[in-house]
Motif scaffolding. Structure first.
Motif, PDB file in Angstrom:
ATOM      1  N   ASP A 227       0.869  -1.176   0.000  1.00 51.32           N
ATOM      2  CA  ASP A 227       0.000   0.000   0.000  1.00 51.32           C
ATOM      3  C   ASP A 227       0.905   1.224   0.000  1.00 51.32           C
ATOM      4  N   ALA A 228       0.916   1.954  -1.111  1.00 56.13           N
ATOM      5  CA  ALA A 228       1.818   3.102  -1.229  1.00 56.13           C
ATOM      6  C   ALA A 228       1.523   4.177  -0.186  1.00 56.13           C
ATOM      7  N   ALA A 229       0.296   4.186   0.335  1.00 52.34           N
ATOM      8  CA  ALA A 229      -0.084   5.198   1.319  1.00 52.34           C
ATOM      9  C   ALA A 229       0.323   4.814   2.743  1.00 52.34           C
ATOM     10  N   ASP A 230       0.748   3.579   2.934  1.00 48.88           N
ATOM     11  CA  ASP A 230       1.133   3.109   4.267  1.00 48.88           C
ATOM     12  C   ASP A 230       2.605   3.412   4.519  1.00 48.88           C
ATOM     13  N   GLU A 231       2.864   4.469   5.265  1.00 51.97           N
ATOM     14  CA  GLU A 231       4.248   4.863   5.523  1.00 51.97           C
ATOM     15  C   GLU A 231       4.967   3.878   6.445  1.00 51.97           C
ATOM     16  N   GLN A 232       4.218   3.089   7.203  1.00 47.47           N
ATOM     17  CA  GLN A 232       4.822   2.109   8.103  1.00 47.47           C
ATOM     18  C   GLN A 232       5.232   0.825   7.366  1.00 47.47           C
TER      19      GLN A 232
ATOM     20  N   LEU B  27       6.308  -8.974  -3.944  1.00 50.47           N
ATOM     21  CA  LEU B  27       5.724  -7.695  -3.572  1.00 50.47           C
ATOM     22  C   LEU B  27       4.752  -7.294  -4.670  1.00 50.47           C
ATOM     23  N   PHE B  28       3.510  -7.052  -4.284  1.00 50.40           N
ATOM     24  CA  PHE B  28       2.455  -6.830  -5.273  1.00 50.40           C
ATOM     25  C   PHE B  28       1.808  -5.470  -5.077  1.00 50.40           C
ATOM     26  N   LEU B  29       1.718  -4.721  -6.164  1.00 50.41           N
ATOM     27  CA  LEU B  29       1.092  -3.407  -6.133  1.00 50.41           C
ATOM     28  C   LEU B  29       0.112  -3.292  -7.293  1.00 50.41           C
ATOM     29  N   SER B  30      -1.133  -2.967  -6.974  1.00 45.98           N
ATOM     30  CA  SER B  30      -2.157  -2.748  -7.985  1.00 45.98           C
ATOM     31  C   SER B  30      -2.377  -1.245  -8.118  1.00 45.98           C
ATOM     32  N   ILE B  31      -2.276  -0.732  -9.350  1.00 47.32           N
ATOM     33  CA  ILE B  31      -2.436   0.706  -9.566  1.00 47.32           C
ATOM     34  C   ILE B  31      -3.497   0.959 -10.631  1.00 47.32           C
ATOM     35  N   TYR B  32      -4.099   2.140 -10.544  1.00 53.47           N
ATOM     36  CA  TYR B  32      -5.102   2.506 -11.552  1.00 53.47           C
ATOM     37  C   TYR B  32      -5.356   4.004 -11.468  1.00 53.47           C
TER      38      TYR B  32
ATOM     39  N   ASN C 272       4.650   2.970 -18.684  1.00 50.70           N
ATOM     40  CA  ASN C 272       5.630   3.846 -18.035  1.00 50.70           C
ATOM     41  C   ASN C 272       5.331   4.005 -16.551  1.00 50.70           C
ATOM     42  N   LEU C 273       4.051   4.119 -16.220  1.00 53.94           N
ATOM     43  CA  LEU C 273       3.676   4.260 -14.810  1.00 53.94           C
ATOM     44  C   LEU C 273       3.979   2.984 -14.039  1.00 53.94           C
ATOM     45  N   ILE C 274       3.713   1.835 -14.653  1.00 54.38           N
ATOM     46  CA  ILE C 274       4.023   0.553 -14.017  1.00 54.38           C
ATOM     47  C   ILE C 274       5.525   0.434 -13.785  1.00 54.38           C
ATOM     48  N   ALA C 275       6.316   0.813 -14.779  1.00 57.56           N
ATOM     49  CA  ALA C 275       7.781   0.767 -14.636  1.00 57.56           C
ATOM     50  C   ALA C 275       8.242   1.704 -13.521  1.00 57.56           C
ATOM     51  N   ASP C 276       7.616   2.860 -13.426  1.00 60.68           N
ATOM     52  CA  ASP C 276       7.964   3.807 -12.369  1.00 60.68           C
ATOM     53  C   ASP C 276       7.675   3.228 -10.992  1.00 60.68           C
ATOM     54  N   ARG C 277       6.530   2.549 -10.855  1.00 59.92           N
ATOM     55  CA  ARG C 277       6.157   1.949  -9.562  1.00 59.92           C
ATOM     56  C   ARG C 277       7.073   0.773  -9.214  1.00 59.92           C
ATOM     57  N   LYS C 278       7.513   0.021 -10.214  1.00 60.62           N
ATOM     58  CA  LYS C 278       8.463  -1.064  -9.962  1.00 60.62           C
ATOM     59  C   LYS C 278       9.789  -0.494  -9.461  1.00 60.62           C
TER      60      LYS C 278
ATOM     61  N   ILE D 101       8.924  -8.803  -7.778  1.00 63.33           N
ATOM     62  CA  ILE D 101       8.099  -7.596  -7.781  1.00 63.33           C
ATOM     63  C   ILE D 101       7.075  -7.700  -8.898  1.00 63.33           C
ATOM     64  N   SER D 102       5.822  -7.406  -8.566  1.00 65.26           N
ATOM     65  CA  SER D 102       4.751  -7.447  -9.558  1.00 65.26           C
ATOM     66  C   SER D 102       3.876  -6.203  -9.396  1.00 65.26           C
ATOM     67  N   VAL D 103       3.739  -5.442 -10.482  1.00 68.01           N
ATOM     68  CA  VAL D 103       2.860  -4.272 -10.497  1.00 68.01           C
ATOM     69  C   VAL D 103       1.873  -4.449 -11.647  1.00 68.01           C
ATOM     70  N   VAL D 104       0.590  -4.311 -11.348  1.00 68.05           N
ATOM     71  CA  VAL D 104      -0.424  -4.491 -12.381  1.00 68.05           C
ATOM     72  C   VAL D 104      -1.357  -3.288 -12.425  1.00 68.05           C
ATOM     73  N   TRP D 105      -1.971  -3.113 -13.580  1.00 68.82           N
ATOM     74  CA  TRP D 105      -2.960  -2.051 -13.780  1.00 68.82           C
ATOM     75  C   TRP D 105      -4.340  -2.681 -13.640  1.00 68.82           C
TER      76      TRP D 105
END
Length: 308
Positions: A12-17, A37-42, A63-69, A88-92
């Protein structure tokens, strides 16, 4: 039951902890688990950019997925990851819970770890819609975590349902205990069996004057004591680690967790139509909302995710 080996850590990108990441790394150090590590973005605005062609929108998303990776790679550099296998896995995807579940199904993960929010005033867990969808539909166990560390020689609760004669409840009890004991070996912790049993139905006592409430309650309690003792003998858990109390699960389980200062509660979820009221329905929502510790939710062995 073996320790978890292929773990999906929801970022969770918003979780600073970074609660889920820390817990996943901690488990990996103790059990040699492989982490993804899995991040879902949209971003809906990307879909609404009518001035761009479909190909141009695809490039923007890539490009956004690559940036998040790259961000995840930088994030990992802040932690000790020596000798830990990490992907690492980032999906839209516009539905995070569905993206998580489909990732778990596709790559056969045996555990999903996700951080939870915490109420500042009560220090209780706040479960998001994504949390509830995962508890209902995930194909594997789900670990919902807080910020605190897991100390050695801690306490783990296996929340069982000993009153039912139904085979699926008995099988789920065994899975709960086996997972709790597996986690106890990884964490060097003690396992406690916890069970709640109901009081005598008030309407019966009113409608049938000769009904002996005290005798009924004593017999019901003894039935649960005997069933709890049988589970204890089967899994080598002494009576000193068995907690039985009259009341509702949403009262008894959190109270036991508080008394034991438990780090983890392992409980069962039965997926019938969504969730069974056996535990993960209205009852479980009350249980989970009151727990001040991590929760490991276990499905029946034959559970099939509705997204599979």
């Amino acid at each position: 039951m073996d320790a978890f080996r292929h773990v999906l850590v929801v970022i969770d990108a918003a979780d600073e902890q970074h609660k889920a990441l820390k817990r996943g790394l901690h488990m990996a150090r103790l059990s040699d688990a492989r982490l993804t590590l899995f991040l879902s973005i949209y971003d809906f605005s990307y879909e609404m950019t009518t001035m761009l062609s479909s190909e141009e929108r695809d490039i923007m998303r890539s490009n956004l997925i690559a940036d998040r990776k790259a961000w995840l790679t930088d994030l990992l550099s802040e932690f000790d990851t020596d000798a830990i296998a990490i992907d690492i896995s980032v999906v839209w995807h516009n539905r995070p819970f569905e993206a998580i579940i489909r990732e778990a199904i596709k790559h056969k993960h045996d555990l999903i770890i996700k951080g939870t929010q915490v109420s500042a005033s009560f220090q209780n867990l706040i479960f998001t819609p994504t949390d509830w969808h995962l508890l209902r539909k995930a194909p594997c166990p789900v670990l919902l975590v807080k910020e605190h560390e897991w100390p050695s020689h801690g306490q783990i609760i296996a929340a069982v349902h000993t009153g039912s004669e139904e085979e699926h409840h008995q099988k789920l009890n065994k899975r709960i205990i086996e997972h709790a004991q597996s986690m106890s070996k990884v964490l060097d912790a003690s396992v406690h069996l916890v069970n709640a049993y109901p009081s005598a139905p008030v309407n019966v006592a009113v409608e049938i004057p000769e009904f002996d409430v005290s005798e009924y309650t004593d017999a019901l309690e003894q039935h649960h004591v005997n069933r709890m003792a049988a589970l204890g003998r089967e899994y080598g858990i002494s009576s000193h680690y068995q907690y039985l109390s009259q009341g509702l699960p949403e009262q008894v389980i959190p109270e036991a967790a508080k008394q034991l200062d438990a780090e983890l509660v392992v409980l069962g979820t039965i997926g019938r139509t969504g969730l069974s009221a056996a535990l993960l329905g209205n009852t479980a929502e009350h249980v989970l909302d009151q727990l001040n510790c991590d929760v490991l939710a276990i499905k029946p062995e034959d559970f099939v995710s509705p997204l599979a």
